[in-house]
Scaffold this active site. Structure first.
Site, PDB file in Angstrom:
ATOM      1  N   GLU A 157       0.759  -1.184  -0.071  1.00 41.74           N
ATOM      2  CA  GLU A 157       0.077   0.168  -0.147  1.00 41.74           C
ATOM      3  C   GLU A 157       0.956   1.233  -0.039  1.00 41.74           C
ATOM      4  O   GLU A 157       0.591   2.273   0.667  1.00 41.74           O
ATOM      5  CB  GLU A 157      -1.067   0.001   1.107  1.00 41.74           C
ATOM      6  CG  GLU A 157      -1.920  -1.588   0.990  1.00 41.74           C
ATOM      7  CD  GLU A 157      -2.800  -1.374   2.380  1.00 41.74           C
ATOM      8  OE1 GLU A 157      -2.782  -0.494   3.221  1.00 41.74           O
ATOM      9  OE2 GLU A 157      -3.535  -2.258   2.373  1.00 41.74           O
ATOM     10  N   ASN A 212       2.257  -5.041  -3.323  1.00 38.54           N
ATOM     11  CA  ASN A 212       0.698  -5.339  -2.919  1.00 38.54           C
ATOM     12  C   ASN A 212       0.090  -4.217  -2.771  1.00 38.54           C
ATOM     13  O   ASN A 212       0.606  -3.155  -1.950  1.00 38.54           O
ATOM     14  CB  ASN A 212       0.794  -6.314  -1.929  1.00 38.54           C
ATOM     15  CG  ASN A 212      -0.590  -7.052  -1.589  1.00 38.54           C
ATOM     16  OD1 ASN A 212      -1.102  -7.562  -2.423  1.00 38.54           O
ATOM     17  ND2 ASN A 212      -0.884  -6.883  -0.437  1.00 38.54           N
ATOM     18  N   HIS A 255     -10.142  -6.142  -2.667  1.00 41.89           N
ATOM     19  CA  HIS A 255     -11.448  -5.990  -1.856  1.00 41.89           C
ATOM     20  C   HIS A 255     -12.582  -5.342  -2.538  1.00 41.89           C
ATOM     21  O   HIS A 255     -12.577  -4.106  -2.746  1.00 41.89           O
ATOM     22  CB  HIS A 255     -10.906  -5.108  -0.564  1.00 41.89           C
ATOM     23  CG  HIS A 255      -9.630  -5.709   0.301  1.00 41.89           C
ATOM     24  ND1 HIS A 255     -10.102  -6.974   0.932  1.00 41.89           N
ATOM     25  CD2 HIS A 255      -8.554  -5.614   0.449  1.00 41.89           C
ATOM     26  CE1 HIS A 255      -9.175  -7.374   1.609  1.00 41.89           C
ATOM     27  NE2 HIS A 255      -8.169  -6.390   1.437  1.00 41.89           N
ATOM     28  N   GLU A 314      -6.040 -10.697  -1.924  1.00 44.18           N
ATOM     29  CA  GLU A 314      -6.749 -10.532  -0.735  1.00 44.18           C
ATOM     30  C   GLU A 314      -8.321 -10.338  -1.034  1.00 44.18           C
ATOM     31  O   GLU A 314      -8.906  -9.144  -0.769  1.00 44.18           O
ATOM     32  CB  GLU A 314      -6.461  -9.311   0.086  1.00 44.18           C
ATOM     33  CG  GLU A 314      -5.197  -9.167   0.460  1.00 44.18           C
ATOM     34  CD  GLU A 314      -4.595  -8.155   1.201  1.00 44.18           C
ATOM     35  OE1 GLU A 314      -5.586  -7.233   1.550  1.00 44.18           O
ATOM     36  OE2 GLU A 314      -3.494  -7.731   1.446  1.00 44.18           O
ATOM     37  N   ASP A 346     -12.136 -10.554  -1.634  1.00 47.10           N
ATOM     38  CA  ASP A 346     -13.351 -10.654  -1.081  1.00 47.10           C
ATOM     39  C   ASP A 346     -14.334  -9.542  -1.782  1.00 47.10           C
ATOM     40  O   ASP A 346     -14.005  -8.663  -2.381  1.00 47.10           O
ATOM     41  CB  ASP A 346     -13.571 -10.439   0.473  1.00 47.10           C
ATOM     42  CG  ASP A 346     -12.940  -9.185   0.896  1.00 47.10           C
ATOM     43  OD1 ASP A 346     -12.680  -8.027   0.212  1.00 47.10           O
ATOM     44  OD2 ASP A 346     -12.654  -8.960   2.178  1.00 47.10           O
TER      45      ASP A 346
HETATM   46  O1  9MR Z   1      -7.641  -8.612   8.074  1.00 45.48           O
HETATM   47  C1  9MR Z   1      -6.835  -7.863   8.693  1.00 45.48           C
HETATM   48  C2  9MR Z   1      -7.526  -7.544   9.903  1.00 45.48           C
HETATM   49  O2  9MR Z   1      -7.812  -8.566  10.836  1.00 45.48           O
HETATM   50  C3  9MR Z   1      -6.372  -6.480  10.547  1.00 45.48           C
HETATM   51  O3  9MR Z   1      -7.234  -5.934  11.856  1.00 45.48           O
HETATM   52  C4  9MR Z   1      -6.183  -5.332   9.712  1.00 45.48           C
HETATM   53  C5  9MR Z   1      -5.661  -4.372  10.157  1.00 45.48           C
HETATM   54  O4  9MR Z   1      -4.594  -3.585   9.424  1.00 45.48           O
HETATM   55  O5  9MR Z   1      -5.633  -6.039   8.483  1.00 45.48           O
HETATM   56  C6  9MR Z   1      -6.461  -6.616   7.822  1.00 45.48           C
HETATM   57  O6  9MR Z   1      -5.713  -6.967   6.568  1.00 45.48           O
HETATM   58  C7  9MR Z   1      -5.486  -5.943   5.763  1.00 45.48           C
HETATM   59  C8  9MR Z   1      -4.315  -6.597   4.824  1.00 45.48           C
HETATM   60  O7  9MR Z   1      -3.334  -6.931   5.986  1.00 45.48           O
HETATM   61  C9  9MR Z   1      -3.515  -5.349   3.996  1.00 45.48           C
HETATM   62  N1  9MR Z   1      -4.657  -5.308   3.045  1.00 45.48           N
HETATM   63  C10 9MR Z   1      -5.810  -4.659   3.678  1.00 45.48           C
HETATM   64  C11 9MR Z   1      -6.602  -5.584   4.660  1.00 45.48           C
HETATM   65  C12 9MR Z   1      -7.858  -5.372   5.297  1.00 45.48           C
HETATM   66  O8  9MR Z   1      -7.543  -4.347   5.990  1.00 45.48           O
END
Ligand code: 9MR
Length: 532
Positions: free
Chosen positions: A134, A183, A224, A252, A254
């Protein structure tokens, strides 16, 4: 045999000639029967949180690998592969590592040391790494210039754009075998995809041989998505990335649908159609796609649990989405209907409230409440609810926002914690703004800002803060119409959530998930002006 396995095909077998099929693991993933379902469908895992910087080096120099090691070992013992997520990120990193104002040398040392230690530790056990997560900002205004499009993170501010080459080199040195990924989310957005393309292109042209191959092996499109996602946008970004000669993975995936944990039958079918259309695209580009990983096994475990985004319900029963993935062509054929993108509707009751946010007028009491809770970014920050009233002169909006880390440090008003109202007085649903259209923003401190200044003279507003919540009340005079009972007005609401560091990290909306409401009214919801 448990639900999730019985009478349904295994996804990893179905896709064995296409790409790896992945899902995430956290502690509960290993419980029975969940892990059986995971092993049956998926052949690669990503740790949802356990391999992020704040899990592995919360205190400087004290690496804590036990939990992640346990997960990796169990995944490998089950015959699955492991993907590493993530070496460098501006989120979920301990504050000592990349704090605002950190000096250059300290930042480089922290970045290189963390990356090398972690990548060396897992060497031989992970097939690939998200090296950097990111790093590109949202809606970059000039995406041809990738440096100018970089997110203003402490890593960037301390080291400059060079930090990207530095972190990828450190990872390659520590684990020469692992495929190294950049990513990011919202890469179906053309501008963001272009900035990523330019970045990877330049870095690979300048570093064609780092241990025998270009520096960056792959681009991870997080994925997402939501019902409104256009699979053609996904396809065009995929094509652009593939043209660089790198591999692409969907990392990732969904698809949000429904709300508050409720998914109607027709929403479930729409969700299945989006998954089916996406997998048609993925299959088409499969020779260049290494892996498709879902971000969650069943809805109840997802980070977006209330938006029901995965393939299995809370009882691990396969949803229509599963069948959309397993056989996209059959699913599209059998569900011959187009995705229902109908605008949401709500009513504004007749009434003239005081413009008071601290003690809202009783006139609001009976007005129906709408939820501003559909997220447009990969971060779920501030969200809220709203009510609307109208009289001959104006619309009135009362919005309550919760879960905000209140911040207005960003020089861009749209990045500050704020509420935006979009009004299309003649409900013309045009792809551009006409004179009857307006965008009205007020931040938690009560400061107004407008993208279309014309006709905003009479706007009145008030704001009131209580801890991490705030309330705003706005009066928005009608510019062009004489409203009456039954008039339909195009209408939407957006909550901008700033991070503690300032930049916007979250956007929640009522209806329009296009991210375009500020310049295009075609996606706005509908407000009916109800009885006096
Ligand atoms: O699914 C993850 C969640 O449990 C955490 O609280 C969150 C905090 O950063 O991160 C989520 O996963 C993220 C991923 O690591 C990077 N891309 C976005 C995802 C959703 O926020």
């Amino acid at each position: 045999m448990p639900a999730g396995i019985a009478n349904i095909p295994s996804l990893q077998e179905t896709f064995q000639n296409y790409f790896l099929m992945g899902n995430i693991v956290s502690g509960p993933a290993f419980e029975s029967p969940r892990f059986d379902v995971l092993k049956y469908h998926f052949n690669i895992a990503t740790a949802e949180n356990a391999m992020k910087p704040d899990s592995l080096q919360r205190e400087k120099g004290a690496f804590t690998f036990a939990q992640a090691d346990g997960m990796v070992d169990r995944v490998l013992a089950a015959g699955m592969k492991m993907h590493g997520h993530t070496l460098a990120w501006h989120q979920q990193s301990p504050s000592w590592m990349n704090y605002e104002g950190i000096g250059r040398q300290e930042a480089v040392d922290n970045l290189v040391n963390h990356t090398k230690t972690v990548a060396e530790h897992f060497r031989g056990r992970v097939v690939s790494w998200d090296v950097l997560n990111e790093a590109i900002g949202d809606n970059p205004p000039n995406p041809q210039d990738w440096r100018a499009s970089l997110r203003q993170t402490p890593w960037y501010k301390a080291i400059g754009a060079e930090y990207i080459g530095i972190v990828f080199r450190a990872a390659r040195e520590a684990d020469p075998e692992a495929r190294l990924y950049y990513n990011d989310y919202n890469l179906d957005n053309k501008n963001k995809a272009l900035a990523v393309y330019q970045m990877v292109k330049e870095l690979n042209e300048q570093n064609p041989d780092v241990g025998g191959r270009p520096l960056i092996d792959g681009i991870g499109m997080q994925g997402h998505y939501r019902i409104g996602t256009n699979p053609e946008d996904v396809a065009s970004s995929l094509e652009r990335f593939i043209s660089l000669g790198v591999e692409v993975s969907v990392t990732e995936l969904d698809v949000q649908a429904g709300a508050e944990g409720v998914l109607s039958e027709s929403q479930a079918v729409d969700q299945g159609l989006v998954y089916a259309q996406l997998f048609k695209v993925f299959k088409e580009y499969a020779p260049h796609i290494a892996r498709v990983t879902f971000w969650g096994l069943e809805d109840s475990m997802s980070w977006r649990a209330v938006q029901n985004p995965t393939l299995f319900d809370k009882n691990l029963q396969a949803k229509p989405a599963f069948y959309g993935v397993a056989d996209p062509d059959a699913y599209i054929r059998d569900n011959k209907k187009t995705v229902n993108k109908e605008a949401k509707r709500t009513k504004a009751l007749y009434g003239t409230p005081r413009i008071d946010a601290a003690a809202p007028d009783p006139a609001w009491d009976k007005a129906p409440e709408i939820a501003i809770d559909q997220y447009l970014m990969a971060w779920q920050g501030a969200k809220g609810t709203a009510k609307v009233l109208w009289d001959r002169e104006a619309l009135y909006v009362l919005a309550n926002v919760e879960g905000a880390e209140l911040n207005k440090a960003s020089p861009n008003a749209y990045e500050q914690d704020s509420v935006e109202v979009f009004v299309d007085e003649n409900n013309g649903k045009t792809s551009y703004y006409e004179e009857d259209d307006g965008q009205y923003r007020i931040n938690f401190a009560g400061e107004q800002s407008f993208n279309v200044p014309a006709g905003t003279e009479g706007v009145e507003s008030a704001a009131s803060v209580r801890g991490a919540s705030y309330t705003v009340v706005m009066k928005i005079p009608f510019k062009t119409i004489r409203p009456e009972k039954g008039t339909l007005v195009g209408f939407d609401l957006q909550i901008n959530g700033a991070s503690v560091r300032g930049p916007r990290q979250s956007i929640a909306v009522w209806n329009d998930t296009s991210g375009e409401s500020y310049r295009n009214t075609s996606g706005l919801g509908i407000l009916e002006l109800a009885a006096e």
